[in-house]
Design an enzyme around this catalytic site. Structure first.
Site, PDB file in Angstrom:
ATOM      1  CG  ASP A 190      -2.050   0.984   1.121  1.00 55.39           C
ATOM      2  OD1 ASP A 190      -3.209   0.556   0.953  1.00 55.39           O
ATOM      3  OD2 ASP A 190      -1.784   2.203   1.199  1.00 55.39           O
ATOM      4  CG  ASN A 213     -12.685  -0.661   3.076  1.00 53.01           C
ATOM      5  OD1 ASN A 213     -13.194  -1.031   4.131  1.00 53.01           O
ATOM      6  ND2 ASN A 213     -11.492  -0.106   3.012  1.00 53.01           N
ATOM      7  CD  GLU A 269      -9.290   6.164   0.325  1.00 50.30           C
ATOM      8  OE1 GLU A 269      -8.214   6.101  -0.301  1.00 50.30           O
ATOM      9  OE2 GLU A 269      -9.374   6.435   1.526  1.00 50.30           O
ATOM     10  CB  VAL A 270      -8.880   2.036  -5.305  1.00 47.73           C
ATOM     11  CG1 VAL A 270      -8.470   1.598  -6.708  1.00 47.73           C
ATOM     12  CG2 VAL A 270      -7.893   3.071  -4.762  1.00 47.73           C
ATOM     13  CG  HIS A 327      -8.356  -2.689  -2.780  1.00 45.27           C
ATOM     14  ND1 HIS A 327      -9.295  -2.040  -3.574  1.00 45.27           N
ATOM     15  CD2 HIS A 327      -8.271  -1.970  -1.637  1.00 45.27           C
ATOM     16  CE1 HIS A 327      -9.742  -0.985  -2.933  1.00 45.27           C
ATOM     17  NE2 HIS A 327      -9.160  -0.916  -1.746  1.00 45.27           N
TER      18      HIS A 327
END
Ligand code: DGP
Length: 122
Positions: A33, A91, A99-100, A104
């Site tokens: 990360d 998430n 967020e992305v 992931h």
């Protein structure tokens, strides 16, 4: 949600931006990360165009799902965090603060991580 081919992890997969790779398999890629929250903080992503665990779990092939699951376990062993313990987290969407928009799994370790999540107002 439709997959965005210009998301940052799509660009990493296309080789358009660099990453600190720790593991790669036929269907998965793992890299550190950019903003680590713990001494070990690795992201494991499928190479396919999946926004989150929602579409991955519903539409990915058995081979992709098996490969991805094994890649997460491989990463924990490679990072030497199995004996002391670690946490995985993914998430999804707005409430999950994703967020992305490319699936992931976060692999956290290298310190005592405390309780799972902070209690919030119901
Ligand atoms: P999430 O909130 O679960 O969508 O977390 C996205 C994570 O992605 C966050 O911990 C930071 C990380 N990240 C964002 N951009 C980059 C990047 O360009 N490279 C790497 N290695 N990680 C990134």
């Amino acid at each position: 949600m439709a997959y965005d081919d210009n998301n940052i992890f799509a660009k990493i997969l296309k080789g358009e931006i660099p990453c600190d790779k720790v593991h790669e398999t036929e269907h998965s890629l793992a890299f550190r990360d950019i903003n680590p929250q713990t001494p070990v903080h690795v992201l494991v992503i499928p190479k396919g165009r999946y926004v989150s665990m929602d579409d991955f779990s519903a539409t990915a092939s058995d081979a992709e799902i098996a490969d991805f699951t094994r890649a997460v376990g491989d990463v924990a062993r490679m990072m030497d965090i199995v004996d002391n313990g670690y946490r995985i987290l993914a998430n999804h969407g707005e409430d999950g603060h994703q967020e992305v928009p490319h699936l992931h799994i976060h692999v956290f370790g290298g310190k005592n991580l405390g309780r799972m999540i902070k209690p919030v107002d119901k």
